[in-house]
Motif scaffolding. Structure first.
Motif, mmCIF file in Angstrom:
data_model
loop_
_atom_site.group_PDB
_atom_site.id
_atom_site.type_symbol
_atom_site.label_atom_id
_atom_site.label_comp_id
_atom_site.label_asym_id
_atom_site.label_seq_id
_atom_site.Cartn_x
_atom_site.Cartn_y
_atom_site.Cartn_z
ATOM 1 N N ALA A 55 0.831 -1.204 0.000
ATOM 2 C CA ALA A 55 0.000 0.000 0.000
ATOM 3 C C ALA A 55 0.865 1.254 0.000
ATOM 4 C CB ALA A 55 -0.928 -0.007 1.205
ATOM 5 N N THR A 56 1.961 1.225 0.757
ATOM 6 C CA THR A 56 2.875 2.368 0.802
ATOM 7 C C THR A 56 3.483 2.629 -0.563
ATOM 8 O OG1 THR A 56 3.382 1.939 3.123
ATOM 9 C CG2 THR A 56 4.942 3.299 1.902
ATOM 10 N N ALA A 57 3.875 1.570 -1.240
ATOM 11 C CA ALA A 57 4.452 1.716 -2.583
ATOM 12 C C ALA A 57 3.439 2.338 -3.545
ATOM 13 C CB ALA A 57 4.915 0.364 -3.095
ATOM 14 N N ARG A 58 2.186 1.961 -3.445
ATOM 15 C CA ARG A 58 1.148 2.543 -4.307
ATOM 16 C C ARG A 58 0.974 4.035 -4.027
ATOM 17 N NH1 ARG A 58 -4.181 -0.950 -3.824
ATOM 18 N NH2 ARG A 58 -4.851 0.538 -5.427
ATOM 19 N N LEU A 59 0.990 4.426 -2.757
ATOM 20 C CA LEU A 59 0.841 5.840 -2.421
ATOM 21 C C LEU A 59 2.050 6.661 -2.846
ATOM 22 C CD1 LEU A 59 -0.745 5.553 1.144
ATOM 23 C CD2 LEU A 59 -1.892 6.241 -0.973
ATOM 24 N N ARG A 60 3.235 6.045 -2.813
ATOM 25 C CA ARG A 60 4.451 6.763 -3.198
ATOM 26 C C ARG A 60 4.618 6.876 -4.717
ATOM 27 N NH1 ARG A 60 7.249 8.468 0.873
ATOM 28 N NH2 ARG A 60 7.518 7.294 2.813
ATOM 29 N N SER A 61 3.763 6.239 -5.473
ATOM 30 C CA SER A 61 3.884 6.307 -6.935
ATOM 31 C C SER A 61 3.652 7.716 -7.466
ATOM 32 C CB SER A 61 2.898 5.330 -7.587
ATOM 33 O OG SER A 61 1.559 5.714 -7.333
ATOM 34 N N LYS A 62 2.979 8.548 -6.679
ATOM 35 C CA LYS A 62 2.804 9.956 -7.051
ATOM 36 C C LYS A 62 2.657 10.757 -5.777
ATOM 37 C CE LYS A 62 0.015 13.148 -9.823
ATOM 38 N NZ LYS A 62 -1.189 13.309 -10.682
ATOM 39 N N GLN A 63 3.633 11.647 -5.494
ATOM 40 C CA GLN A 63 3.578 12.433 -4.273
ATOM 41 C C GLN A 63 4.338 13.733 -4.446
ATOM 42 O OE1 GLN A 63 5.329 9.804 -1.312
ATOM 43 N NE2 GLN A 63 7.386 10.479 -1.791
ATOM 44 N N ILE A 64 4.084 14.684 -3.548
ATOM 45 C CA ILE A 64 4.764 15.977 -3.600
ATOM 46 C C ILE A 64 6.189 15.828 -3.083
ATOM 47 C CG2 ILE A 64 2.611 17.263 -3.308
ATOM 48 C CD1 ILE A 64 3.363 17.638 -0.353
ATOM 49 N N ASP A 65 7.016 16.804 -3.397
ATOM 50 C CA ASP A 65 8.361 16.865 -2.841
ATOM 51 C C ASP A 65 8.300 17.555 -1.486
ATOM 52 O OD1 ASP A 65 9.535 15.678 -5.085
ATOM 53 O OD2 ASP A 65 9.710 17.611 -6.110
ATOM 54 N N GLY A 66 8.966 16.995 -0.495
ATOM 55 C CA GLY A 66 9.027 17.634 0.806
ATOM 56 C C GLY A 66 7.737 17.544 1.589
ATOM 57 N N ALA A 67 7.564 18.489 2.509
ATOM 58 C CA ALA A 67 6.409 18.484 3.406
ATOM 59 C C ALA A 67 5.195 19.138 2.749
ATOM 60 C CB ALA A 67 6.762 19.209 4.698
ATOM 61 N N PHE A 68 4.043 18.989 3.382
ATOM 62 C CA PHE A 68 2.806 19.547 2.841
ATOM 63 C C PHE A 68 2.798 21.066 2.905
ATOM 64 C CE2 PHE A 68 -1.632 20.813 2.860
ATOM 65 C CZ PHE A 68 -2.189 20.002 1.875
ATOM 66 N N GLY A 69 3.343 21.620 3.987
ATOM 67 C CA GLY A 69 3.380 23.072 4.132
ATOM 68 C C GLY A 69 2.023 23.647 4.496
ATOM 69 N N VAL A 70 1.903 24.957 4.328
ATOM 70 C CA VAL A 70 0.641 25.662 4.566
ATOM 71 C C VAL A 70 0.217 26.330 3.275
ATOM 72 C CG1 VAL A 70 -0.548 27.480 5.848
ATOM 73 C CG2 VAL A 70 1.169 26.060 6.994
ATOM 74 N N LYS A 71 -0.993 26.039 2.860
ATOM 75 C CA LYS A 71 -1.532 26.632 1.651
ATOM 76 C C LYS A 71 -2.657 27.587 2.031
ATOM 77 C CE LYS A 71 -0.414 22.545 -1.121
ATOM 78 N NZ LYS A 71 0.404 21.912 -0.074
ATOM 79 N N ARG A 72 -2.718 28.711 1.362
ATOM 80 C CA ARG A 72 -3.782 29.678 1.602
ATOM 81 C C ARG A 72 -4.571 29.874 0.320
ATOM 82 N NH1 ARG A 72 -3.152 31.690 6.541
ATOM 83 N NH2 ARG A 72 -1.081 31.932 7.441
ATOM 84 N N THR A 73 -5.875 29.902 0.455
ATOM 85 C CA THR A 73 -6.722 30.172 -0.701
ATOM 86 C C THR A 73 -6.799 31.681 -0.909
ATOM 87 O OG1 THR A 73 -8.767 30.373 0.567
ATOM 88 C CG2 THR A 73 -8.093 28.145 -0.091
ATOM 89 N N PRO A 74 -7.200 32.128 -2.103
ATOM 90 C CA PRO A 74 -7.338 33.576 -2.342
ATOM 91 C C PRO A 74 -8.274 34.254 -1.339
ATOM 92 C CG PRO A 74 -7.386 32.395 -4.414
ATOM 93 C CD PRO A 74 -7.410 31.357 -3.333
ATOM 94 N N SER A 75 -9.217 33.499 -0.763
ATOM 95 C CA SER A 75 -10.140 34.059 0.218
ATOM 96 C C SER A 75 -9.507 34.189 1.600
ATOM 97 C CB SER A 75 -11.400 33.193 0.311
ATOM 98 O OG SER A 75 -11.079 31.913 0.838
#
Length: 207
Positions: A55-75
């Motif tokens: 299952a881990t291998a399947r999830l790692r087949s496509k992932q972001i680089d590094g940590a998730f971070g903080v994302k802000r929406t335009p609102s």
């Protein structure tokens, strides 16, 4: 300077992603708890490990680089899904849901189980400090502009049992770029851990 990326996410986009990824994190939290408390035989453990590795291998087949971070929406909405305390995509987070009162109080009711154990049957002191650091930080940032921990003092009044808990915090005073906050964790019998913190407005947010 810390980076907060801005993404053009609609309410529908956020709800769709939450519906996809939050159940996965919940299942992994259950897996962690089960891993700690299981008493199945070696053959079963080996079979489950193989399933998890696959299952881990399947999830790692496509992932972001590094940590998730903080994302802000335009609102202005903040998406902190990787956060160690409130991250809905982070299986190590309880996760806490922070409530905001008009008087500035921030509070949360939450549950800490086997993964957060320190002394037998009780919460690890570092976990208590982690929770309080976050709740105090939320209280220190009533305008949705982050204030970062300058210092925090934690007092352990008695052992904090695993199970249902409550935490809250509130600003006590503000002096220039310093915001002073106090808070605590309690169980059904009263306060277990207290904390006071000084939170600093970062240079890039000062007028």
């Amino acid at each position: 300077m810390l980076e907060f990326t801005t993404e053009d996410l609609s309410v529908e986009d956020i709800e769709r992603q939450q519906a996809i990824y939050e159940p996965l994190a919940i299942s992994v939290r259950e897996l962690v708890d089960a891993t700690i408390r299981t008493e199945v035989d070696a053959e079963t453990v080996a079979a489950v490990k193989a399933d998890i590795d696959a299952a881990t291998a399947r999830l790692r087949s496509k992932q972001i680089d590094g940590a998730f971070g903080v994302k802000r929406t335009p609102s202005g909405r903040s998406i902190s899904w990787g956060n160690a305390v409130i991250g809905l995509r982070n299986p190590s987070a309880p996760p806490l849901v922070i409530h905001r009162d008009e008087d500035g109080r921030r509070w949360t009711d939450f549950h800490l189980g086997a993964p957060y154990e320190g002394p037998p049957g009780h919460v690890h002191g570092g976990v208590s400090a982690l929770v309080l650091d976050h709740v105090l930080g939320e209280a220190a940032s009533p305008d949705n502009k982050p204030r970062f921990t300058g210092s925090i003092t934690v007092r352990y009044l008695r052992a904090c049992p695993l199970g249902p808990l409550h935490a809250e915090a509130q600003i006590t005073r503000v002096e220039g770029v310093k915001t002073f906050v106090a808070g605590y964790i309690s169980d059904a019998e009263g306060i277990t851990v207290e904390a006071e913190g000084v939170f600093i407005t970062p240079r890039w947010l000062r007028d």
